[in-house]
Design a protein around this motif. Structure first.
Motif, PDB file in Angstrom:
ATOM      1  N   ALA A  72       0.733  -0.486   0.159  1.00 38.63           N
ATOM      2  CA  ALA A  72       0.074   0.200  -0.528  1.00 38.63           C
ATOM      3  C   ALA A  72       0.808   1.298   0.040  1.00 38.63           C
ATOM      4  O   ALA A  72       0.617   2.719  -0.264  1.00 38.63           O
ATOM      5  CB  ALA A  72      -0.394   0.184   1.186  1.00 38.63           C
ATOM      6  N   THR A  76       0.640   4.222  -2.527  1.00 37.58           N
ATOM      7  CA  THR A  76       0.672   5.559  -2.626  1.00 37.58           C
ATOM      8  C   THR A  76       1.375   6.294  -3.330  1.00 37.58           C
ATOM      9  O   THR A  76       0.427   7.153  -4.163  1.00 37.58           O
ATOM     10  CB  THR A  76       0.956   6.058  -1.437  1.00 37.58           C
ATOM     11  N   SER A 273      -6.729   0.481   1.476  1.00 37.27           N
ATOM     12  CA  SER A 273      -6.204   1.277   2.136  1.00 37.27           C
ATOM     13  C   SER A 273      -5.681   2.468   1.616  1.00 37.27           C
ATOM     14  O   SER A 273      -5.533   3.586   2.496  1.00 37.27           O
ATOM     15  CB  SER A 273      -4.691   0.240   2.228  1.00 37.27           C
ATOM     16  N   VAL A 274      -5.707   2.916   0.632  1.00 35.78           N
ATOM     17  CA  VAL A 274      -5.145   4.361  -0.013  1.00 35.78           C
ATOM     18  C   VAL A 274      -5.980   5.321   0.093  1.00 35.78           C
ATOM     19  O   VAL A 274      -5.922   6.211   0.261  1.00 35.78           O
ATOM     20  CB  VAL A 274      -4.173   3.769  -2.045  1.00 35.78           C
ATOM     21  N   THR A 291      -2.461   6.243   4.417  1.00 33.20           N
ATOM     22  CA  THR A 291      -2.520   5.102   3.805  1.00 33.20           C
ATOM     23  C   THR A 291      -2.095   4.011   5.034  1.00 33.20           C
ATOM     24  O   THR A 291      -3.247   3.353   5.669  1.00 33.20           O
ATOM     25  CB  THR A 291      -1.398   5.038   2.692  1.00 33.20           C
TER      26      THR A 291
END
Length: 338
Positions: A72, A76, A273-274, A291
């Motif tokens: 992740a 990003t 997540s981002v 993130t």
């Protein structure tokens, strides 16, 4: 007749007249939405089951989060330039299985088997990511299409490599990277913290990081200002590929085997997540800190649902709804800013 002089406005007087700035709950919620929701989930799951708030469970959550959290961090960068990578799960599986195949068939038990596996897995992932980046910049094919094809290619190559079977038999030094501790902290968590810290520093305090934001904000303007846009785009895909390989190595060490099905569904978790962490899918906005919070939120949510005996099928539904809600709330808050 003389005119009286015009007095300049007094900021202090204006502030006294207007009074203190009013609290905007919408702006506050938008700015801190991820951590507020994370704290809410922790409180709810902790109230439902007392085992949720134990140190052991917290380490379990962080160990699980660390595997996809490492990827992740790379995602990003990819999303910051306005790109996307849906091949990370498949590339993770191929890189880790390729490294395990070399170590078990050509090297055997050795004090440096882990080092060879770590290097090979990261290198294979980097090469795969580099191919994705070059396809985007040279062929001018949308990143989603390139990585969608890559997702199928790498998963198929993984199945071909060992006829779909897992590879196991790693020595203790290899397994330590997935099950060992550094000062009572599981190794995967320590690696995740190191990668996240490095990713944050590079993004916020280096010229390269500023160029990543510039490309995501306006690629053509960045090109006219002297930024090598093709290099930035290719490099971020190479970075996320290398991080996928690193995560694959850690996952195989943790499970004690490299499997062809490893990383299945990681694309959703990594992108979620981002996005949940506040990054804009159009590029130019976001950061590693958000993130990390997004990855923790997904980890807490998944763990809490497991403790509540909720089916894993419903977990995917919940995570998908949260992604949509996060993007919708961000859009609503932006369009209703005062």
């Amino acid at each position: 007749m003389t005119s009286s002089p015009t007095l300049s406005p007094d900021p202090a007087a204006d502030q006294a007249t207007s009074g203190p700035r009013r609290f905007d709950p919408l702006a506050f919620a938008r700015k801190h939405r991820t951590i507020l929701f994370l704290l809410l989930l922790i409180a709810v799951f902790g109230a439902v089951n007392e085992r949720f708030l134990t140190i052991r469970n917290a380490l379990n959550i962080l160990s699980e989060v660390s595997i996809y959290g490492i990827i992740a961090v790379g995602m990003t960068y990819v999303i910051l330039i306005g790109g996307i990578d849906v091949a990370v799960g498949s590339l993770l599986a191929f890189a880790s299985l390729a490294a395990a195949y070399v170590v078990t068939t050509l090297v055997g038990p050795s004090p440096v088997s882990w080092l060879i596996a770590l290097g090979l897995s990261s290198l294979v992932g980097l090469a795969g990511g580099y191919v994705h980046g070059k396809a985007v910049t040279w062929l001018h094919v949308p990143a989603f299409i390139v990585t969608l094809g890559g997702m199928t290619v790498w998963r198929g190559a993984t199945l071909i490599l060992n006829d779909g079977g897992p590879i196991s038999g790693f020595d203790a030094a290899y397994r330590w990277w997935g099950t060992g501790d550094i000062l009572f902290v599981p190794v995967p968590i320590a690696v995740f913290v190191l990668v996240a810290a490095l990713g944050h520093v590079v993004l916020r305090y280096t010229r390269y990081g500023r160029q990543v934001y510039a490309v995501g904000g306006n690629a053509e303007a960045a090109r006219l200002s002297g930024v090598n846009v093709d290099f930035i785009v290719t490099s971020v895909y190479a970075v996320i590929g290398a991080l996928a390989g690193l995560s694959g190595f850690l996952l195989s060490a943790r499970l004690g085997s490299a499997e062809a099905v490893a990383g299945t569904g990681y694309e959703l978790r990594v992108i979620a997540s981002v996005v949940i962490g506040g990054a804009s899918l159009t590029g130019g906005s976001g950061g590693v800190g958000g993130t990390i919070l997004g990855a923790l939120l997904i980890g807490v949510l998944s763990n809490g649902l497991v403790i509540m005996h909720v089916s894993s099928y419903f977990q995917q539904v919940v995570i998908g709804l949260i992604i949509v809600a996060a993007v919708a709330f961000d859009h609503y808050a932006r369009t209703h800013k005062a």
